[in-house]
Motif scaffolding. Sequence first.
Motif, PDB file in Angstrom:
ATOM      1  N   THR A  38       0.859  -1.184   0.000  1.00 54.46           N
ATOM      2  CA  THR A  38       0.000   0.000   0.000  1.00 54.46           C
ATOM      3  C   THR A  38       0.897   1.237   0.000  1.00 54.46           C
ATOM      4  N   SER A  39       0.996   1.887  -1.139  1.00 56.13           N
ATOM      5  CA  SER A  39       1.831   3.073  -1.291  1.00 56.13           C
ATOM      6  C   SER A  39       0.915   4.260  -1.572  1.00 56.13           C
ATOM      7  N   VAL A  40       0.178   4.655  -0.533  1.00 60.13           N
ATOM      8  CA  VAL A  40      -0.883   5.657  -0.653  1.00 60.13           C
ATOM      9  C   VAL A  40      -0.720   6.701   0.450  1.00 60.13           C
ATOM     10  N   PRO A  41      -1.453   7.832   0.387  1.00 62.11           N
ATOM     11  CA  PRO A  41      -1.342   8.861   1.424  1.00 62.11           C
ATOM     12  C   PRO A  41      -1.702   8.337   2.815  1.00 62.11           C
ATOM     13  N   TRP A  42      -1.141   8.984   3.844  1.00 60.79           N
ATOM     14  CA  TRP A  42      -1.335   8.573   5.237  1.00 60.79           C
ATOM     15  C   TRP A  42      -2.800   8.358   5.594  1.00 60.79           C
ATOM     16  N   GLY A  43      -3.625   9.316   5.242  1.00 65.09           N
ATOM     17  CA  GLY A  43      -5.024   9.258   5.660  1.00 65.09           C
ATOM     18  C   GLY A  43      -5.792   8.100   5.051  1.00 65.09           C
ATOM     19  N   VAL A  44      -5.377   7.648   3.878  1.00 61.81           N
ATOM     20  CA  VAL A  44      -6.067   6.572   3.164  1.00 61.81           C
ATOM     21  C   VAL A  44      -5.565   5.199   3.601  1.00 61.81           C
ATOM     22  N   ASN A  45      -4.331   5.143   4.044  1.00 58.38           N
ATOM     23  CA  ASN A  45      -3.661   3.866   4.259  1.00 58.38           C
ATOM     24  C   ASN A  45      -4.351   2.933   5.264  1.00 58.38           C
ATOM     25  N   PRO A  46      -4.748   3.403   6.465  1.00 64.15           N
ATOM     26  CA  PRO A  46      -5.311   2.466   7.441  1.00 64.15           C
ATOM     27  C   PRO A  46      -6.535   1.717   6.923  1.00 64.15           C
ATOM     28  N   GLY A  47      -7.448   2.409   6.276  1.00 64.10           N
ATOM     29  CA  GLY A  47      -8.644   1.758   5.757  1.00 64.10           C
ATOM     30  C   GLY A  47      -8.319   0.727   4.702  1.00 64.10           C
ATOM     31  N   LEU A  48      -7.350   1.034   3.841  1.00 64.65           N
ATOM     32  CA  LEU A  48      -6.945   0.088   2.802  1.00 64.65           C
ATOM     33  C   LEU A  48      -6.293  -1.149   3.421  1.00 64.65           C
ATOM     34  N   VAL A  49      -5.437  -0.941   4.417  1.00 64.14           N
ATOM     35  CA  VAL A  49      -4.792  -2.076   5.096  1.00 64.14           C
ATOM     36  C   VAL A  49      -5.852  -2.974   5.734  1.00 64.14           C
ATOM     37  N   GLU A  50      -6.836  -2.375   6.401  1.00 64.27           N
ATOM     38  CA  GLU A  50      -7.907  -3.153   7.032  1.00 64.27           C
ATOM     39  C   GLU A  50      -8.660  -3.986   5.995  1.00 64.27           C
ATOM     40  N   THR A  51      -8.972  -3.384   4.866  1.00 65.85           N
ATOM     41  CA  THR A  51      -9.710  -4.092   3.816  1.00 65.85           C
ATOM     42  C   THR A  51      -8.920  -5.288   3.298  1.00 65.85           C
ATOM     43  N   LEU A  52      -7.624  -5.092   3.081  1.00 71.83           N
ATOM     44  CA  LEU A  52      -6.789  -6.172   2.563  1.00 71.83           C
ATOM     45  C   LEU A  52      -6.653  -7.310   3.572  1.00 71.83           C
ATOM     46  N   VAL A  53      -6.483  -6.972   4.837  1.00 69.92           N
ATOM     47  CA  VAL A  53      -6.365  -8.006   5.864  1.00 69.92           C
ATOM     48  C   VAL A  53      -7.673  -8.777   6.001  1.00 69.92           C
ATOM     49  N   GLU A  54      -8.806  -8.064   5.911  1.00 72.20           N
ATOM     50  CA  GLU A  54     -10.114  -8.742   5.959  1.00 72.20           C
ATOM     51  C   GLU A  54     -10.248  -9.764   4.840  1.00 72.20           C
TER      52      GLU A  54
END
Length: 358
Positions: free
Chosen positions: A72-88
Motif C-alpha cells: 500500500t503506497s498511498v497517502p497517510w489518511g487513506v492507508n489504514p482503511g486500505l490495510v484493514e480491507t486487505l487483511v479482511e
Amino acid sequence: MTQNPIRYAVVGRGWRAQFFFKLAELMPERFTVTGVMTRSVEAAAEVAGRWRLPVTQDLGDLLRTDPEYVITSVPWGVNPGLVETLVERGLPVLSETPPAPDLDGLRKLWAQVGKAEKVQVAEQYLLLPDHAARLAVLRSGVIGERTSAQVSSTHGYHAVSMLRGMLDVGMGPASVHARTFTAPLADPMSPAGWRDDATPKPAMNTLATIDFGGRSGLYDFTDNQWWNQLRTRRILVRGSLGELVDDRVVRLQGTRTVLESELRRRQTGRDLNLEGFDLDHISFDGSVVYTNPYAGVRLSDEEIAIATILEATGRWARGEAEQPYSLAQACQDHLISLAIDESARTGQTVSVGTEPWQ
C-alpha cells in the motif's frame, strides 16, 4: 529466489511506488509486479505506458492477479482503511510508513488488524548497507553494552527506528523532551532537482532527547536534511567499552590498549577497476560484515535497502522467515515520533506509556 520470484501487487503510483516497479523491471528473476491499482484512468495510463504493467481501478481485479502480498503506497489518511480491507480479505500487506497518521489512527488500526499478524511496514533505513554493517559490528559486542545513540540523518519515525535498533531497546515506556531552533541555511536542492538559488532561508532544527529507561537517544533533524547536502549525516553509538562514530570504531582491548578501526566499503568501478560501478561488500578489521545481495545490478544504497525489505516480506509471507518490520514495531516508532512533535510544540516533556501493540 531465481526460480520462484516474489509476486506483489502495488496500490499507488507515486514516488515511492516507482522503486517497487523499477526493482521488478531490473530483477525479474527475483520480483514480479502482478498488478497496480490507481485512482484515475490518467494515472493508470501513465503506469501502463512507462512500466508496461497491468493496471486497474478495482481492488477485486487487482487481487485476482494472485499476489503473495500487497504493497500500500498511498497517502497517510487513506492507508489504514486500505490495510484493514486487505487483511479482511486474507492478504498479507506491506504498508508504507507510517501505517496511520496519528495516535488514534494507530490504536484503531491495531485493534482492527493487529492480532491477524498480516501486516509488515516498509521501513528500510536500517537495511541501508552502511547501517546494516554498523548493526553487525554493534551486535558483535565490540563496544560492549550499548548505552546511548545519536542520529542526525532522517526525520521522525525513520530516525526513531534507527535509534531503537542501534540501541537494541524494546517497546517499553519512554520519556521525550524536544526543542526547535531556527537559523539561516542555504537550501540548494529539492526532490525536483537543483534550485539554482543559494540564498539562505530560515530552517528549523529539531533536537530531542529520548530516555528509553537506562539507554538514551538524541534526535537531530534539520528541515529538508534528506536533500540538503550542506547538512551531513552523523551516527554515534556509545557503549561500555568504546563507541562507533559514523564509520570509525574506538574501543578498549584488554586493560591498556585502545584500538581504532574503520568500516571500509569495497566499491568497484573506481579508477582502473573495470568490474562496473557497484557495491561489493563492507568490511571491519579484515572481516566482511555486509555483502551486497544484489551485486551486478548496480543499485543505489536506497534501492538495495528497498529490495531487501521486498524480499524479506516475500519470505515472511511464504512462512520461510521472521517478520522483517512488524506493524507493532512501526506503531511504536511513530508513537515516539509523535511525542517528539508534541514536545517540540509545547516545550514540555512527553511520556510515552504502554500501548496495546507492546
